[in-house]
Motif scaffolding. Sequence first.
Motif, mmCIF file in Angstrom:
data_model
loop_
_atom_site.group_PDB
_atom_site.id
_atom_site.type_symbol
_atom_site.label_atom_id
_atom_site.label_comp_id
_atom_site.label_asym_id
_atom_site.label_seq_id
_atom_site.Cartn_x
_atom_site.Cartn_y
_atom_site.Cartn_z
ATOM 1 N N ALA A 71 35.690 15.173 76.814
ATOM 2 C CA ALA A 71 35.816 16.592 76.458
ATOM 3 C C ALA A 71 34.681 17.345 77.079
ATOM 4 C CB ALA A 71 35.863 16.375 74.747
ATOM 5 N N ARG A 72 34.914 18.498 77.194
ATOM 6 C CA ARG A 72 33.754 19.592 77.176
ATOM 7 C C ARG A 72 33.331 19.951 75.775
ATOM 8 N NH1 ARG A 72 33.215 19.634 82.565
ATOM 9 N NH2 ARG A 72 35.286 19.909 83.997
ATOM 10 N N PHE A 73 32.095 19.839 75.439
ATOM 11 C CA PHE A 73 31.541 20.081 74.274
ATOM 12 C C PHE A 73 30.145 20.616 74.177
ATOM 13 C CE2 PHE A 73 30.025 17.870 70.061
ATOM 14 C CZ PHE A 73 30.687 18.705 69.290
ATOM 15 N N GLY A 124 30.184 9.811 87.103
ATOM 16 C CA GLY A 124 31.494 9.801 87.270
ATOM 17 C C GLY A 124 31.840 11.396 87.179
ATOM 18 N N THR A 125 32.304 11.709 88.616
ATOM 19 C CA THR A 125 32.878 13.272 88.756
ATOM 20 C C THR A 125 33.454 13.269 90.202
ATOM 21 O OG1 THR A 125 32.377 15.631 89.109
ATOM 22 C CG2 THR A 125 30.408 13.907 89.343
ATOM 23 N N ILE A 126 34.460 13.953 90.350
ATOM 24 C CA ILE A 126 35.015 14.434 91.820
ATOM 25 C C ILE A 126 34.056 14.964 92.544
ATOM 26 C CG2 ILE A 126 37.495 13.781 90.985
ATOM 27 C CD1 ILE A 126 37.817 17.076 91.561
ATOM 28 N N VAL A 168 39.536 24.140 97.119
ATOM 29 C CA VAL A 168 39.245 22.662 96.731
ATOM 30 C C VAL A 168 38.375 22.599 95.738
ATOM 31 C CG1 VAL A 168 38.324 20.545 97.648
ATOM 32 C CG2 VAL A 168 39.717 22.016 99.283
ATOM 33 N N MET A 169 38.388 21.759 94.678
ATOM 34 C CA MET A 169 37.424 21.634 93.608
ATOM 35 C C MET A 169 36.057 21.278 94.333
ATOM 36 S SD MET A 169 39.208 20.172 90.366
ATOM 37 C CE MET A 169 40.175 21.216 89.109
ATOM 38 N N GLY A 170 35.180 21.133 93.337
ATOM 39 C CA GLY A 170 33.878 20.635 93.828
ATOM 40 C C GLY A 170 32.763 21.726 92.793
ATOM 41 N N ARG A 171 33.332 22.417 92.058
ATOM 42 C CA ARG A 171 32.175 23.199 91.228
ATOM 43 C C ARG A 171 31.323 24.056 92.128
ATOM 44 N NH1 ARG A 171 28.757 21.615 86.204
ATOM 45 N NH2 ARG A 171 28.068 20.190 87.938
ATOM 46 N N HIS A 172 30.070 23.685 92.209
ATOM 47 C CA HIS A 172 29.226 24.262 93.336
ATOM 48 C C HIS A 172 28.791 23.475 94.431
ATOM 49 C CE1 HIS A 172 29.482 27.679 90.534
ATOM 50 N NE2 HIS A 172 29.263 27.007 89.442
ATOM 51 N N THR A 221 36.020 26.061 99.237
ATOM 52 C CA THR A 221 35.440 25.553 97.666
ATOM 53 C C THR A 221 35.952 26.537 96.842
ATOM 54 O OG1 THR A 221 33.678 24.449 98.955
ATOM 55 C CG2 THR A 221 33.601 24.569 96.610
ATOM 56 N N GLU A 222 36.287 25.956 95.573
ATOM 57 C CA GLU A 222 36.590 27.070 94.580
ATOM 58 C C GLU A 222 35.281 27.756 93.925
ATOM 59 O OE1 GLU A 222 37.213 24.701 90.748
ATOM 60 O OE2 GLU A 222 35.590 23.415 91.078
ATOM 61 N N HIS A 223 35.380 28.844 93.126
ATOM 62 C CA HIS A 223 34.450 29.875 92.903
ATOM 63 C C HIS A 223 33.752 30.578 93.962
ATOM 64 C CE1 HIS A 223 35.048 27.914 89.251
ATOM 65 N NE2 HIS A 223 34.200 26.728 89.562
ATOM 66 N N MET A 224 34.294 30.395 95.206
ATOM 67 C CA MET A 224 33.723 31.218 96.524
ATOM 68 C C MET A 224 34.227 32.401 96.500
ATOM 69 S SD MET A 224 31.504 29.358 98.113
ATOM 70 C CE MET A 224 31.240 30.174 99.468
ATOM 71 N N GLY A 248 44.096 22.581 92.556
ATOM 72 C CA GLY A 248 43.758 22.578 91.103
ATOM 73 C C GLY A 248 43.522 20.943 90.665
ATOM 74 N N HIS A 249 43.887 20.720 89.349
ATOM 75 C CA HIS A 249 43.797 19.524 88.621
ATOM 76 C C HIS A 249 44.418 18.292 89.285
ATOM 77 C CE1 HIS A 249 42.117 22.268 85.881
ATOM 78 N NE2 HIS A 249 41.211 21.146 85.310
ATOM 79 N N ILE A 250 45.326 18.413 89.864
ATOM 80 C CA ILE A 250 46.244 17.183 91.041
ATOM 81 C C ILE A 250 44.854 16.464 91.379
ATOM 82 C CG2 ILE A 250 47.250 16.835 92.915
ATOM 83 C CD1 ILE A 250 49.327 18.031 91.407
ATOM 84 N N GLN A 251 43.912 17.134 91.726
ATOM 85 C CA GLN A 251 42.751 16.657 92.505
ATOM 86 C C GLN A 251 42.045 15.664 91.588
ATOM 87 O OE1 GLN A 251 40.393 19.710 95.197
ATOM 88 N NE2 GLN A 251 41.651 20.638 93.470
ATOM 89 N N ARG A 252 42.072 15.499 90.295
ATOM 90 C CA ARG A 252 41.230 14.823 89.459
ATOM 91 C C ARG A 252 42.035 13.370 88.922
ATOM 92 N NH1 ARG A 252 38.340 18.704 85.827
ATOM 93 N NH2 ARG A 252 39.259 17.766 84.098
ATOM 94 N N GLY A 253 43.387 13.463 89.155
ATOM 95 C CA GLY A 253 44.477 12.450 88.916
ATOM 96 C C GLY A 253 44.440 11.382 89.766
HETATM 97 O O1 F6P Z 1 33.690 18.801 87.320
HETATM 98 C C1 F6P Z 1 35.189 18.358 87.853
HETATM 99 C C2 F6P Z 1 35.804 19.757 87.676
HETATM 100 O O2 F6P Z 1 37.135 19.245 88.222
HETATM 101 C C3 F6P Z 1 35.206 20.508 88.895
HETATM 102 O O3 F6P Z 1 35.645 20.395 90.135
HETATM 103 C C4 F6P Z 1 36.023 21.934 88.351
HETATM 104 O O4 F6P Z 1 35.444 23.048 88.548
HETATM 105 C C5 F6P Z 1 35.906 21.742 86.799
HETATM 106 O O5 F6P Z 1 35.814 20.125 86.527
HETATM 107 C C6 F6P Z 1 37.309 22.187 86.069
HETATM 108 O O6 F6P Z 1 37.161 21.998 84.701
HETATM 109 P P1 F6P Z 1 38.100 21.941 83.738
HETATM 110 O O7 F6P Z 1 38.994 20.778 83.801
HETATM 111 O O8 F6P Z 1 37.445 21.918 82.332
HETATM 112 O O9 F6P Z 1 38.999 23.093 83.892
#
Ligand code: F6P
Length: 319
Positions: A71-73, A124-126, A168-172, A221-224, A248-253
């Motif tokens: 969770a994000r908390f 642990g993070t993509i 593509v994801m990656g935050r910053h 990269t996302e957020h750009m 999107g979230h496909i990248q996380r699974g």
């Molecule tokens: O930190 C992993 C990540 O997938 C980032 O790449 C992305 O910016 C963020 O989490 C998305 O977060 P959430 O799943 O809370 O939307």
Amino acid sequence: IKKIGILTSGGDAPGMNAAIRGVVRTALGEGLEVFGIRDGYQGLYENRIERLNRYSVSDMINRGGTFLGSARFPQFKEEATRLTAIGNLRKNEIDALVVIGGDGSYMGAMRLTEEGFPCVGIPGTIDNDVAGTDYTIGYFTALSTVVEAIDRLRDTSSSHQRISVIEVMGRHCGDLTLSAAIAGGCEFIVIPEVEFKREDLINEIKQGFAKGKKHAIVAVTEHMCDVNELAAEIEAAVKHETRATILGHIQRGGSPVPYDRILASRMGEYAVQLLLQGFGGRCVGIQNEKMVHHDIIDAIENMKRPFNQELFDTAKHLF
Ligand code: F6P
């Protein structure tokens, strides 16, 4: 120490289950008890804690996500919330905590350590954006997923002679974009570490088409920027059909690739050994293929992840 707790926090990443398994199996083998905390710091705050045994982690090495939940908390930034969490750990007689997550999760671990509760962090993070390690758990699986997606987009963009803009994801952090772009043969790369001017990108694409290019792939990269807007702008300027795709979230699974499983298993084992040696307030990493540990406070406050400029320059020569 006799009892350790474990939680996964922030965005899930493939290989988190393998890391939990690494911690649980190693700790049980060393005669420790292990307690799993549900849904990250939120479950810690709500005292959702249960004992794990070796079968709790059976059939987990290949499973994506995290069976403990995450969770994000943001409330964990508040001291009162953390004090309740520490109270819950003490109530369960837990002596130390393993936190698997990205730098937001490390922040919580750092605060708990400062407030007297020893934690060890496992990255642990993509996003591959954690200091003190060359690679984070989940990065290589996400990389493989993104490259597969780019390959598919290449098929259709080449058939239709279109330009494809892929977010593509990656935050910053541009690591995932840069590596995926090289592996996927993308022509243009937009990442946060390198200054980006739309006019320059558009001119480069125009030059590519003037030289005879029939289609092109741009990895961003996302957020750009807003990739749909960018695609419309490219289409208008280059006069070539352009489509945007947000992966999107496909990248996380997905099931973790072998490297992530091995990395996660090594890091899980190493974290327990550190705790047994009396280390607290550390974060685990892999550097030059060796397991390392750093002060978690130092990692968050002073260490920066170096950007691989050489890789970016190489990519530029491949277009
Ligand atoms: O930190 C992993 C990540 O997938 C980032 O790449 C992305 O910016 C963020 O989490 C998305 O977060 P959430 O799943 O809370 O939307």
